[in-house]
Design a protein around this motif. Structure first.
Motif, PDB file in Angstrom:
ATOM      1  N   VAL A 280      23.466 -13.904   2.790  1.00  0.00           N
ATOM      2  CA  VAL A 280      22.686 -13.906   1.603  1.00  0.00           C
ATOM      3  C   VAL A 280      21.777 -12.699   1.187  1.00  0.00           C
ATOM      4  O   VAL A 280      21.339 -12.051   2.202  1.00  0.00           O
ATOM      5  N   VAL A 281      21.457 -12.207  -0.022  1.00  0.00           N
ATOM      6  CA  VAL A 281      20.811 -11.091  -0.207  1.00  0.00           C
ATOM      7  C   VAL A 281      19.554 -11.471  -1.020  1.00  0.00           C
ATOM      8  O   VAL A 281      19.929 -12.076  -2.125  1.00  0.00           O
ATOM      9  N   GLN A 282      18.673 -11.002  -0.845  1.00  0.00           N
ATOM     10  CA  GLN A 282      17.179 -11.275  -1.831  1.00  0.00           C
ATOM     11  C   GLN A 282      16.709  -9.738  -2.084  1.00  0.00           C
ATOM     12  O   GLN A 282      16.057  -9.413  -1.294  1.00  0.00           O
ATOM     13  N   THR A 283      16.870  -9.109  -2.975  1.00  0.00           N
ATOM     14  CA  THR A 283      16.294  -8.098  -3.690  1.00  0.00           C
ATOM     15  C   THR A 283      15.088  -8.191  -4.598  1.00  0.00           C
ATOM     16  O   THR A 283      15.018  -9.177  -5.120  1.00  0.00           O
ATOM     17  N   LEU A 344      11.260 -13.042   0.617  1.00  0.00           N
ATOM     18  CA  LEU A 344      11.160 -13.418   2.290  1.00  0.00           C
ATOM     19  C   LEU A 344      10.988 -14.818   2.506  1.00  0.00           C
ATOM     20  O   LEU A 344      11.731 -15.555   3.202  1.00  0.00           O
ATOM     21  N   THR A 345      10.199 -15.625   1.572  1.00  0.00           N
ATOM     22  CA  THR A 345      10.012 -17.064   1.860  1.00  0.00           C
ATOM     23  C   THR A 345      11.451 -17.556   1.591  1.00  0.00           C
ATOM     24  O   THR A 345      12.176 -18.715   2.134  1.00  0.00           O
ATOM     25  N   GLU A 346      12.310 -17.153   0.444  1.00  0.00           N
ATOM     26  CA  GLU A 346      13.632 -17.727  -0.050  1.00  0.00           C
ATOM     27  C   GLU A 346      14.698 -17.277   1.145  1.00  0.00           C
ATOM     28  O   GLU A 346      15.393 -18.345   1.579  1.00  0.00           O
ATOM     29  N   GLY A 347      14.542 -16.059   1.536  1.00  0.00           N
ATOM     30  CA  GLY A 347      15.539 -15.755   2.966  1.00  0.00           C
ATOM     31  C   GLY A 347      15.296 -16.535   4.081  1.00  0.00           C
ATOM     32  O   GLY A 347      16.155 -17.102   4.685  1.00  0.00           O
ATOM     33  N   LEU A 348      13.919 -16.843   4.199  1.00  0.00           N
ATOM     34  CA  LEU A 348      13.711 -17.580   5.510  1.00  0.00           C
ATOM     35  C   LEU A 348      14.151 -19.089   5.476  1.00  0.00           C
ATOM     36  O   LEU A 348      14.888 -19.755   6.335  1.00  0.00           O
ATOM     37  N   ARG A 349      13.873 -19.589   4.325  1.00  0.00           N
ATOM     38  CA  ARG A 349      14.477 -20.686   3.998  1.00  0.00           C
ATOM     39  C   ARG A 349      15.874 -20.787   4.249  1.00  0.00           C
ATOM     40  O   ARG A 349      16.707 -21.728   4.768  1.00  0.00           O
ATOM     41  N   GLN A 350      16.816 -20.005   3.419  1.00  0.00           N
ATOM     42  CA  GLN A 350      18.281 -19.916   3.638  1.00  0.00           C
ATOM     43  C   GLN A 350      18.603 -19.984   5.202  1.00  0.00           C
ATOM     44  O   GLN A 350      19.444 -20.844   5.828  1.00  0.00           O
ATOM     45  N   VAL A 351      17.942 -19.036   6.200  1.00  0.00           N
ATOM     46  CA  VAL A 351      18.370 -18.938   7.459  1.00  0.00           C
ATOM     47  C   VAL A 351      17.966 -20.102   8.216  1.00  0.00           C
ATOM     48  O   VAL A 351      18.759 -20.498   9.214  1.00  0.00           O
ATOM     49  N   ALA A 366      20.349 -13.228   6.568  1.00  0.00           N
ATOM     50  CA  ALA A 366      19.750 -12.832   5.193  1.00  0.00           C
ATOM     51  C   ALA A 366      19.191 -11.375   5.221  1.00  0.00           C
ATOM     52  O   ALA A 366      18.320 -11.047   6.199  1.00  0.00           O
ATOM     53  N   LEU A 367      19.245 -10.683   4.195  1.00  0.00           N
ATOM     54  CA  LEU A 367      18.745  -9.287   3.988  1.00  0.00           C
ATOM     55  C   LEU A 367      17.700  -9.491   2.773  1.00  0.00           C
ATOM     56  O   LEU A 367      18.182  -9.982   1.725  1.00  0.00           O
ATOM     57  N   VAL A 368      16.405  -9.093   3.050  1.00  0.00           N
ATOM     58  CA  VAL A 368      15.534  -9.054   1.949  1.00  0.00           C
ATOM     59  C   VAL A 368      14.879  -7.546   1.833  1.00  0.00           C
ATOM     60  O   VAL A 368      14.519  -6.797   2.655  1.00  0.00           O
ATOM     61  N   SER A 369      14.797  -7.372   0.680  1.00  0.00           N
ATOM     62  CA  SER A 369      14.240  -6.082   0.402  1.00  0.00           C
ATOM     63  C   SER A 369      12.772  -6.040  -0.549  1.00  0.00           C
ATOM     64  O   SER A 369      12.804  -7.031  -1.257  1.00  0.00           O
ATOM     65  N   SER A 382       9.540   1.287  -0.430  1.00  0.00           N
ATOM     66  CA  SER A 382      10.583   0.591  -0.303  1.00  0.00           C
ATOM     67  C   SER A 382      10.597   0.145   1.022  1.00  0.00           C
ATOM     68  O   SER A 382      10.114   0.530   1.950  1.00  0.00           O
ATOM     69  N   GLY A 383      11.308  -1.104   1.231  1.00  0.00           N
ATOM     70  CA  GLY A 383      11.406  -1.632   2.559  1.00  0.00           C
ATOM     71  C   GLY A 383      12.306  -2.672   2.575  1.00  0.00           C
ATOM     72  O   GLY A 383      12.914  -3.305   1.623  1.00  0.00           O
ATOM     73  N   ALA A 384      13.084  -3.154   3.807  1.00  0.00           N
ATOM     74  CA  ALA A 384      13.920  -4.147   3.895  1.00  0.00           C
ATOM     75  C   ALA A 384      13.817  -4.744   5.313  1.00  0.00           C
ATOM     76  O   ALA A 384      13.231  -4.300   6.303  1.00  0.00           O
ATOM     77  N   ALA A 385      14.498  -5.903   5.505  1.00  0.00           N
ATOM     78  CA  ALA A 385      14.342  -6.843   6.722  1.00  0.00           C
ATOM     79  C   ALA A 385      15.492  -7.508   6.817  1.00  0.00           C
ATOM     80  O   ALA A 385      16.190  -8.224   5.658  1.00  0.00           O
ATOM     81  N   ILE A 386      16.042  -7.838   7.853  1.00  0.00           N
ATOM     82  CA  ILE A 386      17.384  -8.634   8.204  1.00  0.00           C
ATOM     83  C   ILE A 386      16.806  -9.860   9.229  1.00  0.00           C
ATOM     84  O   ILE A 386      16.321  -9.569  10.169  1.00  0.00           O
ATOM     85  N   MET A 387      16.993 -10.891   8.815  1.00  0.00           N
ATOM     86  CA  MET A 387      16.596 -12.109   9.612  1.00  0.00           C
ATOM     87  C   MET A 387      17.704 -13.100   9.864  1.00  0.00           C
ATOM     88  O   MET A 387      18.624 -12.979   9.146  1.00  0.00           O
ATOM     89  N   ALA A 388      17.602 -13.631  10.867  1.00  0.00           N
ATOM     90  CA  ALA A 388      18.826 -14.460  11.448  1.00  0.00           C
ATOM     91  C   ALA A 388      18.348 -15.852  11.869  1.00  0.00           C
ATOM     92  O   ALA A 388      17.120 -15.924  12.622  1.00  0.00           O
TER      93      ALA A 388
END
Length: 392
Positions: A280-283, A344-351, A366-369, A382-388
């Motif tokens: 999933v991607v959260q831009t 970030l909070t949505e990406g965290l919930r997803q993983v 999840a990738l979050v930018s 700009s910034g981005a993070a990948i979490m699992a």
């Protein structure tokens, strides 16, 4: 590079995503919204206030307070503290700094919180004082803040790569479809492509549904030492990689790319996966064209191929490329600096598998930018993070 089997963020977990439901307008202060987020972090985890020994705060409307004043207001005694004034990159920056603080032993439980209020006159006052460039070159001419600057960038980007408003419509409409499954989203009615195209112009080529709606709210999460988290029975996500860049490609006459393009190879190499490994991607979606720019700069397609990428993919929760599954700021609302935490909070919930009605099945990564801090002619940060999720 780290040894085989290790990542640069070993020993760190991210946990307890919190959203304080947004309100279009609020008579409460930013301190009130941030305080509610802190309270929710403690209620939704087994931690006590005494366990929080680190605090990172982002807000446009907290003045004259900073994070230091909040420690006394909330009864915290911390040994690591950050006030991060980076708008849409605040969440990524807070995550990066908190993770390094935990690794260094400067803290073991960091509360990362962003929140803002929205009084009837808050948005105008924020625009007045947003930056010196805004005060000197934009606001005196009656331009309403970021819209005028982003219109110039959008027009250049669209002309350069042949992007039409019909292409951008799909991004906004897909996010609205996702938002209808999110009980926290302020927009509760579906959006059609026809409605998007017929919306009144704000600053050409930006129209009404290209813009986020200012509101009040807060977002938060915890960054924890993994051993400490395990001792308290807290299950968290792993942080695989992050990047952050400011004032990238300053030689470009008008912005066509963000700092992600400079560091994207490092982002994936650090994580040990490529774009094809992201579920999933959260831009950061202050405007749909910025999202299309990120699809390119984050390596999901080549530069200039964002149009074809969007045309070929279903961006909804059940689609081939699940994107901004909460609805993003375009349909949830932009609660000031909390907009930089929403992905970030949505990406965290997803993983973590706890996204509820917006959950994408079998999400492991999840990738979050993040993107923001517009000056006159470009977004500077700009910034981005990948979490699992934790392997089963």
């Amino acid at each position: 590079m780290p040894a085989a089997g290790r990542t640069p963020y070993d020993g760190v977990v991210i946990a307890t995503p919190v959203t304080i439901p947004y309100a279009r307008y609020s008579i409460e202060s930013a301190q009130w919204w941030i305080g509610r987020a802190l309270k929710a972090l403690l209620q939704e985890s087994p931690l006590r206030a005494a366990d929080i020994d680190g605090l990172a705060v982002s807000s446009f409307t907290l003045y004259p307070d900073t994070a230091i004043g909040l420690t006394q207001h909330y009864g915290l005694c911390v040994r690591w503290l950050e006030t991060i004034p980076l708008g849409g990159v605040s969440g990524i920056a807070a995550l990066r700094r908190a993770a390094r603080a935990v690794q260094a032993g400067d803290a073991r439980a960091v509360a990362c919180i962003a929140g803002d209020t929205n009084h009837v006159d808050t948005f105008r006052k924020t625009l007045e004082a947003f930056s010196q460039a805004n005060q000197d070159a934009i606001y005196p001419y009656g331009a309403g803040g970021a819209n005028a600057s982003f219109a110039l960038i959008a027009r250049h980007y669209m002309r350069t790569y042949g992007v039409s408003r019909e292409d951008l419509a799909k991004i906004a409409v897909s996010q609205r479809e996702n938002a209808l499954k999110n009980p926290h989203a302020l927009f509760k009615r579906s959006l059609t492509i026809e409605e998007y195209l017929a919306a009144r112009p704000i600053v050409d080529p930006i129209h009404l549904f290209d813009c986020v709606m200012p509101c009040a709210g807060a977002e938060a999460f915890l960054v924890l030492d993994s051993d400490f988290a395990a001792s308290r029975g807290i299950s968290g996500a792993r942080l695989l990689s992050t990047i952050e860049r400011h004032n990238a490609f300053s030689e470009d006459p008008s912005q066509l790319r963000g700092g992600w393009a400079m560091d994207v190879d490092e982002l994936y190499t650090m994580a040990g996966i490529g774009p094809e490994g992201i579920d999933v991607v959260q831009t950061y979606d202050d405007y749909p064209f910025v999202t299309m720019m990120q699809f390119e700069d984050l390596g999901f397609c080549r530069k200039g191929e964002g149009v074809e990428f969007v045309r070929k993919h279903d961006l909804t929760i059940g689609g081939s490329f699940p994107h901004n599954t909460s609805g993003g700021q375009l349909s949830v609302g932009q609660a000031g600096a909390a907009g930089g935490y929403l992905g970030l909070t949505e990406g965290l919930r997803q993983v973590l598998g706890c996204a509820g009605s917006t959950q994408v099945p079998d999400t492991k990564t999840a990738l979050v930018s993040g993107f923001g801090m517009i000056n006159y002619d470009r977004g500077l940060s700009s910034g981005a993070a990948i979490m699992a999720g934790v392997p089963t």
